[in-house]
Design an enzyme around this catalytic site. Sequence first.
Site, short mmCIF file in Angstrom:
data_model
loop_
_atom_site.label_atom_id
_atom_site.label_comp_id
_atom_site.label_asym_id
_atom_site.label_seq_id
_atom_site.Cartn_x
_atom_site.Cartn_y
_atom_site.Cartn_z
N GLU A 93 -5.27 -8.81 1.17
CA GLU A 93 -5.93 -8.51 2.44
C GLU A 93 -7.41 -8.29 2.17
O GLU A 93 -7.78 -7.60 1.21
CB GLU A 93 -5.42 -7.21 3.10
CG GLU A 93 -4.03 -7.30 3.66
CD GLU A 93 -3.57 -5.99 4.32
OE1 GLU A 93 -4.43 -5.22 4.81
OE2 GLU A 93 -2.36 -5.75 4.31
N GLU B 18 0.79 -1.23 0.00
CA GLU B 18 0.00 0.00 0.00
C GLU B 18 0.83 1.29 0.00
O GLU B 18 0.79 2.06 0.97
CB GLU B 18 -0.95 0.01 1.21
CG GLU B 18 -1.88 -1.18 1.27
CD GLU B 18 -2.93 -1.06 2.38
OE1 GLU B 18 -2.75 -0.24 3.28
OE2 GLU B 18 -3.93 -1.78 2.32
O1 LGS Z 1 -3.94 -3.56 9.51
C1 LGS Z 1 -4.03 -2.92 8.28
C2 LGS Z 1 -5.33 -3.21 7.61
C3 LGS Z 1 -6.60 -2.94 8.35
O2 LGS Z 1 -7.40 -2.16 7.43
C4 LGS Z 1 -2.91 -3.34 7.35
O3 LGS Z 1 -1.65 -3.21 7.93
C5 LGS Z 1 -2.94 -2.47 6.11
O4 LGS Z 1 -2.13 -3.07 5.11
C6 LGS Z 1 -4.32 -2.14 5.56
O5 LGS Z 1 -4.33 -0.79 5.25
N1 LGS Z 1 -5.43 -2.34 6.46
C7 LGS Z 1 -6.64 -1.76 6.40
N2 LGS Z 1 -6.99 -0.93 5.50
C8 LGS Z 1 -8.30 -0.47 5.32
C9 LGS Z 1 -8.48 0.84 4.67
C10 LGS Z 1 -9.95 0.97 4.43
C11 LGS Z 1 -10.40 2.25 3.94
C12 LGS Z 1 -11.83 2.14 3.60
C13 LGS Z 1 -12.47 3.43 3.39
C14 LGS Z 1 -12.57 3.80 1.94
C15 LGS Z 1 -12.66 5.23 1.73
#
Ligand code: LGS
Length: 444
Positions: free
Chosen positions: A349, A166
């Site tokens: 993920e 990411e």
């Molecule tokens: O723990 C992280 C997870 C949890 O949710 C992990 O290390 C990352 O690689 C990853 O970013 N992770 C994660 N991302 C969720 C982002 C969601 C955004 C949703 C909203 C859209 C506008």
Amino acid sequence: MKRSDFPANFIWGTATSAYQIEGAVSEDGRGPSIWDTFSHTPGKTKGGDHGDVACDHYHRYPEDIALMKELGVNAYRFSVAWPRILPEGRGRVNPRGLDFYNRLVDALLEQGITPWATLYHWDLPQSLEDQGGWPSRETAYAFAEYADLVTRHLGDRVKHWITLNEPWCSAYLGYHAGIHAPGQQNFKHSIWASHHLLLAHGLAVPVIRRNVTGARVGITLNLSPGYPASPDPADVAAARRFDGFQNRWYLDPLYGLGYPADMLALYGEAPSVQGDDLITIAAPTDFLGINYYSRAVVRNSDLEPYRFQYVRVGEEHTDMDWEVYPEGLYDLLIRLGREYRPKAIYITENGAAYPDAVADDGGIHDLERVRYFQRHLALCLEALQHGAPLKGYFAWSLLDNFEWAEGYAKRFGLVYVDFPSQRRRIKASGYWFRDFLREAVVRP
Ligand code: LGS
């Protein structure tokens, strides 16, 4: 939906990352990372939480591998901590850091679990940040050296490599929004950081191929489809800008299209491209990793530089307040297959946080998470049937862990961790995944 509806060679795994689970931050010669610094800075994480101990996986990895075995996964995605291998980021190698990953990989292989290694999941050595961090071009070269070292040591046994996790999060959350390490709020720096992250990836791809016979190399992006809040053309244009901001800014250069012209015009800020950078970045990969959690719904806004605003919609939300929207994953898979034609896509993920608790009967009855997985997998299957080149799925996460700025309160695990005692208990969702993989009767 059953496991056997998916191709027989489909990869089924769980995922974690080093700083979120390992702990042991000052052991065996590990140097500090930007997340050690950031999490120990007052006010940066919820409750002042940090990864000093986390899941103590550094010591408990045999138990954690036994849990994976029990779940029945055939792959495990973990990340290598750069500051364990090169405590100052460059130069002096710490063999005890390499030893840990040697032990981990050997133990996985012994259990028949295929290791998938991510080289960078956000834990930049602090000394590299002190020399300019990702906004500095030198960090890309330092990453290629680190990738060289790690793949030379593990490449005889690890064949699946993910360069970066990411890069949007590293660049935007770390250098512009300031909510992730190193906590800068500098738009220009975030744009330079994004370019140097992509360059780091592109420089590392041929290095990995040279060191690893039969390597499979890719990158993991966090992609969210963006939808307009209304049919108003201004909102439709805002959704297009969101897509440029989060998705196309990374996908386009990786697939040889250069940075998107509309975004360059919007930003009015060139990402410090030199010489053959765009050719380097477009080095052919074997797969695209995608992390999918939710969609984005946006409306037009005057707010510079991105000029869109998120709108909260939907009925169902997780503990992170992200909408549950599995259809977004379907849309994304179909679009990626059509527009970018990656050789393969892996969901590296997918998962959800819910406020889990141990019930009186000792179980963790996280039925909402079971539903989340079921619904997303059902749409993966549909996308597969409609031609998306999807080859595998990793659930986030094996364990409850350090959820970055959110600390330990947000639980994503298939396995519950009681942090004071470090006791692990498989949640109902973990048992569901096990039964799905065994194709046994699905529990309620
Ligand atoms: O723990 C992280 C997870 C949890 O949710 C992990 O290390 C990352 O690689 C990853 O970013 N992770 C994660 N991302 C969720 C982002 C969601 C955004 C949703 C909203 C859209 C506008």
